[in-house]
Scaffold this motif. Structure first.
Motif, PDB file in Angstrom:
ATOM      1  N   ASP A 135      20.536 -87.561   3.848  1.00  0.00           N
ATOM      2  CA  ASP A 135      21.186 -87.723   5.145  1.00  0.00           C
ATOM      3  C   ASP A 135      20.899 -86.535   6.057  1.00  0.00           C
ATOM      4  O   ASP A 135      21.777 -86.032   6.766  1.00  0.00           O
ATOM      5  CB  ASP A 135      22.695 -87.924   4.963  1.00  0.00           C
ATOM      6  CG  ASP A 135      23.012 -89.259   4.307  1.00  0.00           C
ATOM      7  OD1 ASP A 135      22.134 -90.142   4.320  1.00  0.00           O
ATOM      8  OD2 ASP A 135      24.118 -89.418   3.768  1.00  0.00           O
ATOM      9  N   GLY A 142      18.738 -86.828   8.393  1.00  0.00           N
ATOM     10  CA  GLY A 142      18.452 -87.454   9.684  1.00  0.00           C
ATOM     11  C   GLY A 142      17.202 -88.303   9.567  1.00  0.00           C
ATOM     12  O   GLY A 142      16.145 -87.823   9.140  1.00  0.00           O
ATOM     13  N   ASN A 143      17.322 -89.562   9.926  1.00  0.00           N
ATOM     14  CA  ASN A 143      16.177 -90.462   9.801  1.00  0.00           C
ATOM     15  C   ASN A 143      15.012 -90.034  10.686  1.00  0.00           C
ATOM     16  O   ASN A 143      13.841 -90.209  10.329  1.00  0.00           O
ATOM     17  CB  ASN A 143      16.605 -91.888  10.149  1.00  0.00           C
ATOM     18  CG  ASN A 143      17.613 -92.441   9.152  1.00  0.00           C
ATOM     19  OD1 ASN A 143      17.574 -92.106   7.978  1.00  0.00           O
ATOM     20  ND2 ASN A 143      18.513 -93.291   9.635  1.00  0.00           N
ATOM     21  N   GLU A 194      22.913 -93.199   5.747  1.00  0.00           N
ATOM     22  CA  GLU A 194      21.891 -93.191   6.802  1.00  0.00           C
ATOM     23  C   GLU A 194      20.691 -94.039   6.411  1.00  0.00           C
ATOM     24  O   GLU A 194      20.127 -94.771   7.235  1.00  0.00           O
ATOM     25  CB  GLU A 194      21.457 -91.757   7.109  1.00  0.00           C
ATOM     26  CG  GLU A 194      22.506 -90.945   7.850  1.00  0.00           C
ATOM     27  CD  GLU A 194      21.930 -89.692   8.474  1.00  0.00           C
ATOM     28  OE1 GLU A 194      20.717 -89.662   8.739  1.00  0.00           O
ATOM     29  OE2 GLU A 194      22.700 -88.733   8.688  1.00  0.00           O
ATOM     30  N   TYR A 211      19.387 -97.553   8.398  1.00  0.00           N
ATOM     31  CA  TYR A 211      18.005 -97.658   8.870  1.00  0.00           C
ATOM     32  C   TYR A 211      17.321 -98.872   8.248  1.00  0.00           C
ATOM     33  O   TYR A 211      16.632 -99.645   8.936  1.00  0.00           O
ATOM     34  CB  TYR A 211      17.258 -96.375   8.510  1.00  0.00           C
ATOM     35  CG  TYR A 211      15.888 -96.229   9.123  1.00  0.00           C
ATOM     36  CD1 TYR A 211      15.707 -95.512  10.298  1.00  0.00           C
ATOM     37  CD2 TYR A 211      14.768 -96.789   8.528  1.00  0.00           C
ATOM     38  CE1 TYR A 211      14.457 -95.354  10.861  1.00  0.00           C
ATOM     39  CE2 TYR A 211      13.503 -96.643   9.077  1.00  0.00           C
ATOM     40  CZ  TYR A 211      13.347 -95.916  10.251  1.00  0.00           C
ATOM     41  OH  TYR A 211      12.099 -95.784  10.799  1.00  0.00           O
TER      42      TYR A 211
END
Length: 437
Positions: free
Chosen positions: A158, A160-161, A238, A242
């Motif tokens: 997590d 950040g994508n 996350e 996505y």
């Protein structure tokens, strides 16, 4: 007087019994070491303090994460040159058995004792420097409980994508690719996904459980190209968000379901096939047999498991699992690597018949080098999306891991195993490596 670097070089030679393999620049601007090649820059005396308080990889890593230790030139070349000091030898008593290093061994030798005292004076190591706290994983409670595993996965995935998209590329596949000469990273990741599906002999309508589904790339490929009905599970919120977005955008919601779920909580078997790609490294020694038995129970008779897992080379007379202190503190909390033989043995003890093992060590080295190149090209944006320390963590661990695979300290293997059916029919071709291609 600008003499810190020459003093460091002389002390290192005394402690390690060999000249420094790289040039160093100290906080006072002095330099020492080979005249060409990459330069290891001690931007602050505190970097040396960290190395004294935590000798080995962890002290170096903390100095790197804090930005007190940097590299001018080729990071791969520098790590390759110092690999012998970090992994193959260390400051130890030459008369002691191999591996008998550490402070006790150092104190047996008067010259080394004197060198340590001078090094302490040069570093001025008190008080002990605090570790860069914003980058270290926060943990509590017993290892590999469901709650602690969720926290460990969140720490790593997590981030950040958007950060991972810069590193991994459009495929969003965070595991070893399958390279062909002259191919691109995208080609190699597509070929890896297809290799997994072919090894699992997926057919339209087959139920596939993808354990540790990441951002959904394998689930999408299996549904799109093979018509499989896929359940992907991950502990990362996350990643799941996505992956679900990708599923909806491709119009595959009737074939793909993404869950935030622990593999120990899956109850809706049997499945025709199970894929576990780059997930089993998080399971741990104490839980591995439970992991294998859980997957075995979720398969139908003659169902296939494709277990794709990083391994390490075993050393004589050591425990089966090892935890790397830098990786544990900053990258994969609670991650544990086992030798290939240990993994195969656990799968067999769980009731699987192991039918094929394919080693992909060189492929992971190529993959990691490609990821490093992508991170370096997008460095400013990666720092903006995370933090300078976190970006430095990813750069160091991927570069060092690439060399680990190249030098054979690490491996990665695809193990194909079958749940035995009555009568022993494993539904496999006589020439297995054709994989239906």
């Amino acid at each position: 007087m600008d003499d810190a670097a020459p003093r460091l070089a002389a002390l290192a030679e005394t402690l390690w019994g060999a000249a420094l393999p790289v040039r160093i620049r100290a906080w006072d601007g002095s330099e020492a070491g080979p005249p060409s090649g990459p330069v290891l820059v001690f931007g602050h005396r505190r970097a040396l303090r960290r190395m004294l308080w935590k000798p080995g990889e962890l002290g170096l890593a903390r100095a790197w994460v804090a930005g007190e230790l940097t590299v001018e030139g080729d990071l791969f070349e520098l790590l390759d040159r110092v690999a012998g000091l970090l992994w193959e030898r260390g400051p130890r008593d030459p008369a002691a058995p191999a591996g008998a290093g550490g402070p006790v061994a150092l104190l047996r030798d008067p010259r080394r004792r004197a060198a340590v005292r001078e090094l302490i004076g040069l570093a001025r190591p008190w008080p002990a420097p605090a570790a860069p706290p914003e980058e270290a994983a926060r943990r509590g409670g017993p290892r590999h409980t469901k709650g602690r595993d969720r926290a460990a996965v969140s720490h790593h995935y997590d981030v950040g994508n958007d950060f991972y998209r810069h590193v991994l590329g459009p495929s969003m596949v965070y595991s070893c690719a399958y390279w062909s000469p002259g191919g691109t990273l995208e080609d190699a990741q597509r070929d890896k996904l297809d290799l997994v599906c072919r090894k699992l002999a997926l057919n339209p309508g087959d139920r596939l459980l993808d354990v540790g589904c990441g951002w959904g790339s394998l689930a999408l490929h299996a549904a799109r190209a093979y018509g499989a009905r896929v359940t992907g599970i991950t502990l990362s919120v996350e990643q799941a968000a996505y992956a679900r977005k990708r599923v909806a955008e491709e119009g595959l919601a009737d074939l793909v379901e993404i869950r935030v779920q622990d593999y120990r909580d899956v109850q809706d078997g049997p499945y025709d096939a199970i894929s576990s790609i780059g997930m089993a490294e998080h399971v741990g020694a104490d839980r591995y047999r439970e992991y294998a038995r859980t997957l075995h129970a979720l398969l139908r008779p003659a169902g296939r498991l494709l277990n794709h897992q990083i391994a390490r080379r075993p050393e004589p007379d050591e425990e089966a699992y090892r935890i790397n202190p830098f990786i544990d503190a900053y990258v994969f909390p609670d991650g544990e690597l086992s030798p290939l033989g240990t993994t195969v043995g656990e799968l067999e003890r769980a009731g699987f018949e192991v039918r094929d093992v394919e080693a992909l060590r060189e492929h992971y080295a190529l993959t990691l080098r490609a990821w490093v190149a992508r991170l370096e090209r997008a460095w400013d944006e990666a720092v903006r999306l995370t933090s300078p320390g976190r970006a430095r963590v990813w750069l160091l661990y991927m570069a060092a891991s690439a060399l680990g695979f190249e030098h054979g300290r690490l491996g990665v293997n695809q193990v194909l195993a079958v749940k035995p059916a009555p009568g022993g029919d494993a539904a496999l071709p006589l020439r297995l490596r054709t994989w239906g291609a």
